[in-house]
Enzyme design. Structure first.
Site, PDB file in Angstrom:
ATOM      1  N   ASP A  52       0.816  -1.210   0.000  1.00 27.25           N
ATOM      2  CA  ASP A  52       0.000   0.000   0.000  1.00 27.25           C
ATOM      3  C   ASP A  52       0.847   1.257   0.000  1.00 27.25           C
ATOM      4  O   ASP A  52       2.067   1.218   0.174  1.00 27.25           O
ATOM      5  CB  ASP A  52      -0.918   0.013   1.227  1.00 27.25           C
ATOM      6  CG  ASP A  52      -2.052  -0.985   1.111  1.00 27.25           C
ATOM      7  OD1 ASP A  52      -2.357  -1.406  -0.012  1.00 27.25           O
ATOM      8  OD2 ASP A  52      -2.629  -1.340   2.156  1.00 27.25           O
ATOM      9  N   TYR A 110       7.173 -10.184   6.866  1.00 31.19           N
ATOM     10  CA  TYR A 110       6.916  -8.757   7.046  1.00 31.19           C
ATOM     11  C   TYR A 110       7.470  -8.329   8.402  1.00 31.19           C
ATOM     12  O   TYR A 110       7.452  -9.097   9.371  1.00 31.19           O
ATOM     13  CB  TYR A 110       5.416  -8.460   7.024  1.00 31.19           C
ATOM     14  CG  TYR A 110       4.795  -8.400   5.651  1.00 31.19           C
ATOM     15  CD1 TYR A 110       4.734  -7.200   4.945  1.00 31.19           C
ATOM     16  CD2 TYR A 110       4.265  -9.540   5.053  1.00 31.19           C
ATOM     17  CE1 TYR A 110       4.164  -7.135   3.691  1.00 31.19           C
ATOM     18  CE2 TYR A 110       3.693  -9.492   3.792  1.00 31.19           C
ATOM     19  CZ  TYR A 110       3.640  -8.283   3.114  1.00 31.19           C
ATOM     20  OH  TYR A 110       3.084  -8.232   1.862  1.00 31.19           O
TER      21      TYR A 110
END
Length: 246
Positions: A52, A110
């Site tokens: 994003d 992540y």
């Protein structure tokens, strides 16, 4: 045609995300523009997944097909000569034409970086949390996320996929001096899943939830029962692994 596996890193601060879109510059658009200059025609790149706006990457993996005959590692130098300074080609290698950056991924890692004191030089790369945090409670909460679960409660309500079962192999909180980071390794992640998990575990750390409430949230399969969605700029796509999981 040859298929190239390309690993890139980027600072997502000034981008509207990875994937090409009508409004706002993107990582994909920048990479494809440079490859188009090199090839004299459009070259489509496929990523392991999209990130994003304001989300960063240390090890995003792409693939693209090329008719150029130069050695694969020369793509790194050529790309870095033309890419903006906040996008960097790390490595390139020729791979089998069956390789697929997205569908071939077996594990993704992540990381989410937070700090508890204000540092203006880290304002785009770590999220400042000013309230006290109980690290031990957060680690207890993370343990409940490990395993194969339906993560509906930890994904956006209108997700693009119906199957929300994912496997998390590792979930930990690492302290590194003035900062700490959450580390998640999983088979794959739903849209906003990492940010919602982080936001929820931070709520555990501040005393809003008990660590064992994570089990209840998973069981209820309802986004409304989990915590906040953490801001995007603390999140990094750290690594993508294509080796078979035992």
């Amino acid at each position: 045609m040859r298929r190239i596996k390309l690993t890139i890193a980027y600072d997502g601060t000034n981008y509207a995300g990875y994937q090409v879109q009508p409004n706002g510059n993107t990582i994909q658009a920048e990479v494809e523009a440079v490859l188009a200059r090199m090839h004299g025609q459009r070259v489509k790149v496929v990523a392991s997944g999209r990130t994003d706006a304001r989300v960063h990457a240390k090890g995003q993996v792409l693939h693209f097909d090329t008719h150029l005959q130069m050695p694969a590692d020369r793509f790194v130098k050529a790309l870095n000569a033309m890419l903006p300074d906040d996008i960097h080609a790390c490595s390139a290698e020729e791979t089998e034409t069956s390789f697929h950056a997205r569908y071939g991924a077996k594990r993704k890692e992540y990381r989410y970086v937070i700090r508890q004191d204000v540092d203006p030089f880290r304002r785009h790369h770590a999220v400042t949390v000013t309230y006290p945090l109980d690290v031990e409670r957060m680690r207890q909460a993370l343990a409940h996320l490990v395993g194969t679960h339906d993560f509906t409660s930890f994904s956006v309500t209108k997700a693009e996929v119906e199957d929300r079962v994912r496997t998390i192999y590792e979930a930990e909180l690492v302290e590194t001096g003035e900062e700490m980071y959450f580390r998640f390794v999983g088979s794959g992640f739903l849209y906003n899943q990492v940010r919602i998990m982080v936001g929820t575990v931070l709520d555990v750390g501040r005393g809003k939830y008990e660590p064992r409430d994570i089990e209840r949230m998973l069981a209820e399969k309802d986004r409304r029962v989990a915590g906040i969605t953490a801001p995007p700029h603390g999140l990094y796509l750290w690594n993508v692994n294509y080796e078979k999981v035992d």
